[in-house]
Design an enzyme around this catalytic site. Structure first.
Site, PDB file in Angstrom:
ATOM      1  N   THR A  34       0.834  -1.196   0.000  1.00 14.40           N
ATOM      2  CA  THR A  34       0.000   0.000   0.000  1.00 14.40           C
ATOM      3  C   THR A  34       0.876   1.255   0.000  1.00 14.40           C
ATOM      4  O   THR A  34       2.020   1.230   0.449  1.00 14.40           O
ATOM      5  CB  THR A  34      -0.899   0.041   1.242  1.00 14.40           C
ATOM      6  N   LEU A  82      -1.663  -8.044   1.343  1.00 10.12           N
ATOM      7  CA  LEU A  82      -1.253  -6.652   1.492  1.00 10.12           C
ATOM      8  C   LEU A  82       0.072  -6.541   2.231  1.00 10.12           C
ATOM      9  O   LEU A  82       0.330  -7.285   3.182  1.00 10.12           O
ATOM     10  CB  LEU A  82      -2.306  -5.867   2.278  1.00 10.12           C
ATOM     11  N   LYS A  83       0.905  -5.605   1.772  1.00  8.57           N
ATOM     12  CA  LYS A  83       2.069  -5.158   2.539  1.00  8.57           C
ATOM     13  C   LYS A  83       1.753  -3.752   3.030  1.00  8.57           C
ATOM     14  O   LYS A  83       1.436  -2.877   2.218  1.00  8.57           O
ATOM     15  CB  LYS A  83       3.332  -5.127   1.679  1.00  8.57           C
ATOM     16  N   ILE A  84       1.839  -3.562   4.333  1.00  8.51           N
ATOM     17  CA  ILE A  84       1.528  -2.257   4.905  1.00  8.51           C
ATOM     18  C   ILE A  84       2.682  -1.829   5.800  1.00  8.51           C
ATOM     19  O   ILE A  84       3.097  -2.580   6.684  1.00  8.51           O
ATOM     20  CB  ILE A  84       0.218  -2.303   5.709  1.00  8.51           C
TER      21      ILE A  84
END
Length: 215
Positions: A57, A82-84
Site C-alpha cells: 500500500t 497486502l504489505k503495509i
C-alpha cells in the site's frame, strides 16, 4: 518457506518452473523497475506464479493507506495479500483491515525494531518483514531483533510469522533463519546462489564428464 522478491516476469517464470516457492513479494520500488502500471504488473505476476502475491500500500496518512489497500483488494484474486508499512498510521490500518476483512493476509513491512514487531503483532498482522541488510548498515543487529521478537511471539502465543527481507548475501539469509525467522523473501540472484555453488558445479561437471566416458 521462501518468497521471491521481484516483479521481473522472466525471473519469475524461471523460478516458478519449480514448485518450492511460496509466492512473491513486491513493493513500489520493485514495480518501478519494470516500468509498468501496478495493476498490469500484478496481474501478469499472478498469471505466471503460484502462491501469495504481496502488494504494498501507499499513502501519506491513515486514510490514504486504507483506501489504497481497498483498491489493491479490488484486483479480485484470492492470492493477493497486502504489505503495509509498520509505522503508526500503517499499524492502525492493519488493525482496521484485519477487523473488517479477517481473511486478508497482511505483511507489516519496514520493521527495524522489536517494539515495532510487537505492535504489528498486536494489530494482528500475519507476517512482519524485518529489513536485515538495512539494519546491519545502520549498526542494528538484525539477528538479535529476530531472536527477541521470536521469543516474545512464542511466549505470548502470538501467531504472527517473521519474514526476513532485504538481503545482500546468503550468509545473512542463513543467520536470519538461525535467529528464528519463519520464512524470508529473496532476490532471484540469491535464490540461484543458494544452490549453484562453484564447488558444487565443478563437482557435478566432473561427475558428468566421467559418466560420459562410461557410455
Amino acid at each position: 518457506m521462501l518468497y521471491l522478491d521481484t516483479a521481473n516476469i522472466s525471473e519469475l517464470k524461471r523460478a516458478f518452473s519449480s514448485t518450492i516457492l511460496s509466492g512473491v513479494t513486491t513493493n513500489p520500488t520493485i514495480l518501478l523497475k519494470e516500468n509498468r502500471k501496478r495493476e498490469e504488473s500484478i496481474n501478469e505476476i499472478l498469471a505466471c506464479t503460484s502462491g501469495i502475491v504481496f502488494v504494498q500500500t501507499v499513502g501519506g496518512n491513515q486514510d490514504e493507506i486504507y483506501h489504497d489497500a481497498l483498491k489493491i483488494l479490488e484486483f479480485n484474486s484470492s492470492r493477493i495479500a497486502l504489505k503495509i508499512p509498520a509505522h503508526l498510521e500503517g499499524i492502525e490500518v492493519i488493525k482496521k483491515i484485519k477487523d473488517e476483512y479477517p481473511q486478508v493476509k497482511i505483511l507489516a513491512t519496514a520493521i527495524f525494531s522489536v517494539d515495532q514487531a510487537i505492535l504489528a503483532a498486536m494489530a494482528n498482522s500475519d507476517f512482519i518483514a524485518p529489513y536485515i541488510n538495512r539494519m546491519e548498515n545502520n549498526n542494528i543487529d538484525p539477528y538479535e531483533v529476530i531472536k527477541k521478537t521470536r521469543k516474545i511471539y512464542d511466549d505470548q502465543g502470538l501467531e504472527t510469522k517473521i519474514l526476513g527481507a532485504s538481503f545482500k548475501n546468503t550468509n545473512q539469509l542463513i543467520n536470519t533463519f538461525y535467529a528464528g525467522a519463519h520464512t524470508a523473501t529473496i532476490s532471484y540472484d540469491l535464490y540461484t546462489n543458494m544452490a549453484n555453488k562453484d564447488l558444487a558445479l565443478l563437482s557435478i561437471k566432473k561427475f558428468n564428464e566421467d559418466a560420459y566416458k562410461l557410455m
